[in-house]
Design a protein around this motif. Structure first.
Motif, PDB file in Angstrom:
ATOM      1  N   SER A  56      27.099  35.813  15.048  1.00 60.18           N
ATOM      2  CA  SER A  56      26.210  35.597  15.041  1.00 60.18           C
ATOM      3  C   SER A  56      25.298  35.902  16.257  1.00 60.18           C
ATOM      4  O   SER A  56      24.036  36.844  16.122  1.00 60.18           O
ATOM      5  CB  SER A  56      26.005  34.401  14.791  1.00 60.18           C
ATOM      6  OG  SER A  56      25.970  33.167  15.321  1.00 60.18           O
ATOM      7  N   TYR A  80      23.460  34.374   7.562  1.00 57.35           N
ATOM      8  CA  TYR A  80      23.147  35.140   8.517  1.00 57.35           C
ATOM      9  C   TYR A  80      22.774  34.887   9.920  1.00 57.35           C
ATOM     10  O   TYR A  80      22.511  33.543   9.791  1.00 57.35           O
ATOM     11  CB  TYR A  80      21.877  36.007   7.996  1.00 57.35           C
ATOM     12  CG  TYR A  80      21.041  35.060   7.110  1.00 57.35           C
ATOM     13  CD1 TYR A  80      20.034  34.494   7.424  1.00 57.35           C
ATOM     14  CD2 TYR A  80      20.964  34.452   6.045  1.00 57.35           C
ATOM     15  CE1 TYR A  80      18.475  33.866   7.539  1.00 57.35           C
ATOM     16  CE2 TYR A  80      19.985  33.414   5.503  1.00 57.35           C
ATOM     17  CZ  TYR A  80      19.157  33.240   6.282  1.00 57.35           C
ATOM     18  OH  TYR A  80      18.203  32.615   5.582  1.00 57.35           O
ATOM     19  N   ARG A 113      15.772  38.922  10.307  1.00 58.14           N
ATOM     20  CA  ARG A 113      16.843  38.502  10.424  1.00 58.14           C
ATOM     21  C   ARG A 113      18.023  39.837   9.730  1.00 58.14           C
ATOM     22  O   ARG A 113      17.661  40.467   8.984  1.00 58.14           O
ATOM     23  CB  ARG A 113      17.462  37.322   8.719  1.00 58.14           C
ATOM     24  CG  ARG A 113      17.036  37.884   7.095  1.00 58.14           C
ATOM     25  CD  ARG A 113      16.971  36.636   6.155  1.00 58.14           C
ATOM     26  NE  ARG A 113      17.876  37.064   5.212  1.00 58.14           N
ATOM     27  CZ  ARG A 113      17.525  36.177   3.978  1.00 58.14           C
ATOM     28  NH1 ARG A 113      17.368  35.167   4.091  1.00 58.14           N
ATOM     29  NH2 ARG A 113      18.574  36.948   2.748  1.00 58.14           N
ATOM     30  N   THR A 114      19.627  38.793  10.256  1.00 58.76           N
ATOM     31  CA  THR A 114      20.018  40.094  10.201  1.00 58.76           C
ATOM     32  C   THR A 114      20.499  39.948   8.127  1.00 58.76           C
ATOM     33  O   THR A 114      20.274  39.449   7.852  1.00 58.76           O
ATOM     34  CB  THR A 114      21.522  40.138  10.961  1.00 58.76           C
ATOM     35  OG1 THR A 114      22.135  38.576  10.427  1.00 58.76           O
ATOM     36  CG2 THR A 114      21.016  40.364  12.520  1.00 58.76           C
ATOM     37  N   ASP A 115      21.890  40.615   8.040  1.00 59.13           N
ATOM     38  CA  ASP A 115      21.848  40.305   6.960  1.00 59.13           C
ATOM     39  C   ASP A 115      23.514  39.714   6.993  1.00 59.13           C
ATOM     40  O   ASP A 115      24.313  39.370   7.804  1.00 59.13           O
ATOM     41  CB  ASP A 115      23.206  42.479   6.129  1.00 59.13           C
ATOM     42  CG  ASP A 115      22.158  43.485   6.351  1.00 59.13           C
ATOM     43  OD1 ASP A 115      20.722  42.837   6.302  1.00 59.13           O
ATOM     44  OD2 ASP A 115      22.455  44.770   7.150  1.00 59.13           O
ATOM     45  N   PRO A 116      23.542  38.870   5.230  1.00 60.45           N
ATOM     46  CA  PRO A 116      24.524  38.349   5.504  1.00 60.45           C
ATOM     47  C   PRO A 116      25.682  38.233   5.180  1.00 60.45           C
ATOM     48  O   PRO A 116      25.999  40.213   5.108  1.00 60.45           O
ATOM     49  CB  PRO A 116      23.810  37.996   3.851  1.00 60.45           C
ATOM     50  CG  PRO A 116      22.633  37.830   3.585  1.00 60.45           C
ATOM     51  CD  PRO A 116      22.529  39.573   4.769  1.00 60.45           C
ATOM     52  N   CYS A 160      20.728  33.551  -0.273  1.00 58.69           N
ATOM     53  CA  CYS A 160      22.211  33.562   0.994  1.00 58.69           C
ATOM     54  C   CYS A 160      22.826  33.509  -0.314  1.00 58.69           C
ATOM     55  O   CYS A 160      23.889  32.505  -1.354  1.00 58.69           O
ATOM     56  CB  CYS A 160      22.348  32.674   1.873  1.00 58.69           C
ATOM     57  SG  CYS A 160      23.284  33.881   3.473  1.00 58.69           S
ATOM     58  N   ALA A 204      26.668  40.392  15.221  1.00 66.61           N
ATOM     59  CA  ALA A 204      25.999  40.924  13.640  1.00 66.61           C
ATOM     60  C   ALA A 204      24.672  41.395  14.607  1.00 66.61           C
ATOM     61  O   ALA A 204      23.775  42.631  13.708  1.00 66.61           O
ATOM     62  CB  ALA A 204      25.020  39.813  13.294  1.00 66.61           C
TER      63      ALA A 204
END
Length: 251
Positions: free
Chosen positions: A118, A87, A183-186, A81, A122
């Motif tokens: 988050s 994320y 997982r979501t995008d950073p 990351c 997100a």
């Protein structure tokens, strides 16, 4: 003066957060002896007496920008990351056969707060980029409560700040009944802030000094490696999703 580090403060991390604050205070040569752990966070963040706190990217861009001074962003111990980014992870029950968050579009999404990057922004932005939305949200008030609600069957999916998730995996046995789907995008991590008019460079240098002076096990407890500076423009560039619907009035 007010100092608080509320975003990852739980009983198991309290001693480590206290040590971090004492290091910051020593580096600054001023500040309250103890962190403030009670009262309303918005009162802390907007107080002219605020020396240091940590907020979330969504509250910063939605309500705090122009009313506080941006100090910096934590560099978290997240391999792969970018420094200063983080994320969310989508979690569901381990026995749920669905494997893609898109399969949960109409399922119950537990979210901690409507102004959480988050927990709400997100996942909804991640969904929007893939042509759908999560349409059945359940407000819980905290990431840990969201994860617990999913584990206990009161919701089906949640998006959890990855550091909060790591802390839960370390300290909360119920996480054994959950699994990560995606997982979501950073995005820029939860920023440190101070009151308007205070010197952000001096504050950021004190935070950096304190983090690096911590014993390695204390840094590991907090998931911290350092601090960097992500511009306000980068925080403000993130889209704001539609807010969750208001609860239906009682009959």
């Amino acid at each position: 003066m007010i100092a608080s580090l509320p975003m990852y403060d739980r009983p198991e991390t309290a001693v480590a957060n206290d040590a971090l604050w004492q290091g910051i205070r020593d580096a600054l040569g001023t500040g309250p002896e103890r962190l403030t752990r009670d009262g309303d966070l918005w009162d802390h963040w907007l107080s002219p007496d605020l020396l240091l706190s940590q907020t979330c990217g969504y509250p910063y861009r939605a309500r705090l920008h122009g009313r506080v001074t941006l100090v910096g962003s934590p560099v978290l111990d997240l391999p792969g990351c970018p420094p200063g980014f983080y994320y969310s992870v989508f979690v569901a029950r381990a026995d749920d056969p669905r494997t893609d968050p898109q399969e949960f579009a109409t399922a119950r999404l537990a979210y901690n707060d409507a102004l959480s990057q988050s927990g709400w922004a997100a996942p909804q932005n991640w969904a929007a980029a893939r042509g759908f939305a999560f349409t059945n949200p359940i407000h819980t008030g905290a990431h840990r409560t969201s994860a617990l609600t999913v584990a206990e069957g009161g919701a089906d999916i949640a998006a959890i700040d990855v550091l909060s998730w790591h802390l839960m995996q370390t300290h909360d046995p119920f996480t054994a009944g959950l699994r990560v789907l995606a997982r979501t995008d950073p995005k820029p991590a939860l920023p440190y802030i101070t009151a308007l008019g205070r010197d952000a460079d001096t504050m950021r240098a004190a935070v950096a000094h304190a983090i690096h002076a911590l014993p390695s096990d204390t840094r590991a407890t907090l998931g911290l490696k350092g601090v960097t500076y992500i511009t306000a423009t980068d925080y403000l560039a993130l889209p704001n999703p539609a807010p969750p619907p208001l609860p239906a009035p009682p009959n």
